[in-house]
Scaffold this active site. Structure first.
Site, mmCIF file in Angstrom:
data_model
loop_
_atom_site.group_PDB
_atom_site.id
_atom_site.type_symbol
_atom_site.label_atom_id
_atom_site.label_comp_id
_atom_site.label_asym_id
_atom_site.label_seq_id
_atom_site.Cartn_x
_atom_site.Cartn_y
_atom_site.Cartn_z
ATOM 1 N N CYS A 160 28.509 22.801 115.231
ATOM 2 C CA CYS A 160 29.439 22.319 114.055
ATOM 3 C C CYS A 160 28.603 21.538 113.167
ATOM 4 C CB CYS A 160 30.646 21.727 114.767
ATOM 5 S SG CYS A 160 31.700 21.167 113.557
ATOM 6 N N ASP A 220 36.205 32.514 112.518
ATOM 7 C CA ASP A 220 36.312 30.978 112.183
ATOM 8 C C ASP A 220 36.589 30.839 110.911
ATOM 9 O OD1 ASP A 220 35.212 28.720 111.298
ATOM 10 O OD2 ASP A 220 33.189 28.728 112.523
ATOM 11 N N HIS A 250 36.099 29.108 115.275
ATOM 12 C CA HIS A 250 35.103 27.924 115.393
ATOM 13 C C HIS A 250 35.132 27.017 116.846
ATOM 14 C CE1 HIS A 250 32.533 25.028 113.068
ATOM 15 N NE2 HIS A 250 33.446 24.086 113.594
#
Length: 281
Positions: free
Chosen positions: A159, A216, A248
């Site tokens: 991330c 995502d 995600h």
């Protein structure tokens, strides 16, 4: 050789307890994985930055004096909480010295942020990229002084840390490989973030494997395709793998976003990538 001889006392606090999961990351899903520290040496690192000491978490095999191949693990937005520590232990079980520096340490404690909005506003947005690069360099030096083989060194991040993995791969050409998990690829330039991974794609000399989810919602497919095109145009050895049904955070086993099959495949691809490019365990 004793542990204190192989790891300078000032460099770590051995056996320190885990921090648990960040408040903003809760509730914790039943799928959360816990990797024990059996046959490992693991604990809190103290990393010299040339100014304030930076805390971190490390794990490495308990047996032997090293040197061990290195993986620097770059935190997701929630900091070096239990999930990131667990990833370090998983890598140590494979034979790596893994270290995750707490890159927000000058700006606040992400473990105490009550929600994601507060975390992003009050801490994450305050962290300059150049500061992160400098602190990762300090982590690199700490690792070299504490048993890591810097000739077999890699970086991976998740991330927020996925984006930083791309940037650090362009910055530190001594790395053998990098793996970026669902890190942001493009966006407007700001004082704290003057460049995005898409901007430095042509500068990469370290091969980067990008692992992304086709669903995502924060990193659209068009952004991933732009990065693929930029990497191809640069002619380097970096690659991007897209998992069509993943969103995600698909490796975050403590969250509903977790997709075990894709996460396991990505983990094996990461280890293979490290080995292929000169950082095998």
């Amino acid at each position: 050789m004793s542990d204190n001889a192989s790891f300078p006392r000032r460099a770590f606090l051995a056996g320190a307890g885990t921090l648990g999961f960040a408040l903003a990351a809760r509730p914790i899903a039943a799928s959360a994985i816990h990797t024990d520290s059996q046959a490992l040496r693991a604990g809190r690192a103290v990393i010299d930055t040339g100014g304030s000491p930076m805390p971190g978490y490390f794990a490495r095999p308990a047996e032997g004096d090293g040197p061990w191949p290195l993986v620097i693990v770059i935190q997701e937005i929630f900091g070096v909480h239990e999930h990131i520590q667990d990833l370090c232990r998983r890598l140590a079980k494979r034979g790596y010295l893994a270290v995750a520096p707490e890159l927000y340490f000058r700006h606040g404690n992400p473990a105490q942020a009550p929600d994601i909005d507060s975390l992003l506003r009050d801490i994450v947005s305050q962290v300059p990229d150049q500061e992160v690069l400098n602190d990762l360099d300090a982590t690199w030096r700490w690792a070299g002084e504490n048993g890591a083989d810097l000739n077999r060194a890699a970086v991976t991040g998740f991330c927020w840390g996925g984006r930083q993995s791309w940037l650090y791969a362009a910055h530190n050409t001594k790395l053998k490989a990098a793996v970026a998990w669902y890190g942001k690829l493009e966006g407007p330039a700001t004082a704290n973030m003057p460049k995005q991974p898409l901007d430095i794609a042509g500068q990469l000399r370290v091969p980067v494997l990008g692992l992304y989810g086709g669903k995502d919602q924060s990193i659209p497919p068009a952004s991933v395709e732009k990065m693929k095109s930029a990497l191809n145009a640069a002619g380097n050895h970096s690659q991007i793998v897209v998992y069509p049904d993943a969103g995600h955070g698909f490796n975050a086993d403590y969250r509903p976003s977790y997709r075990a099959r894709d996460a396991e495949d990505g983990w094996l691809r990461m280890l293979d990538w490290f080995a292929l490019h000169g950082a095998p365990a």
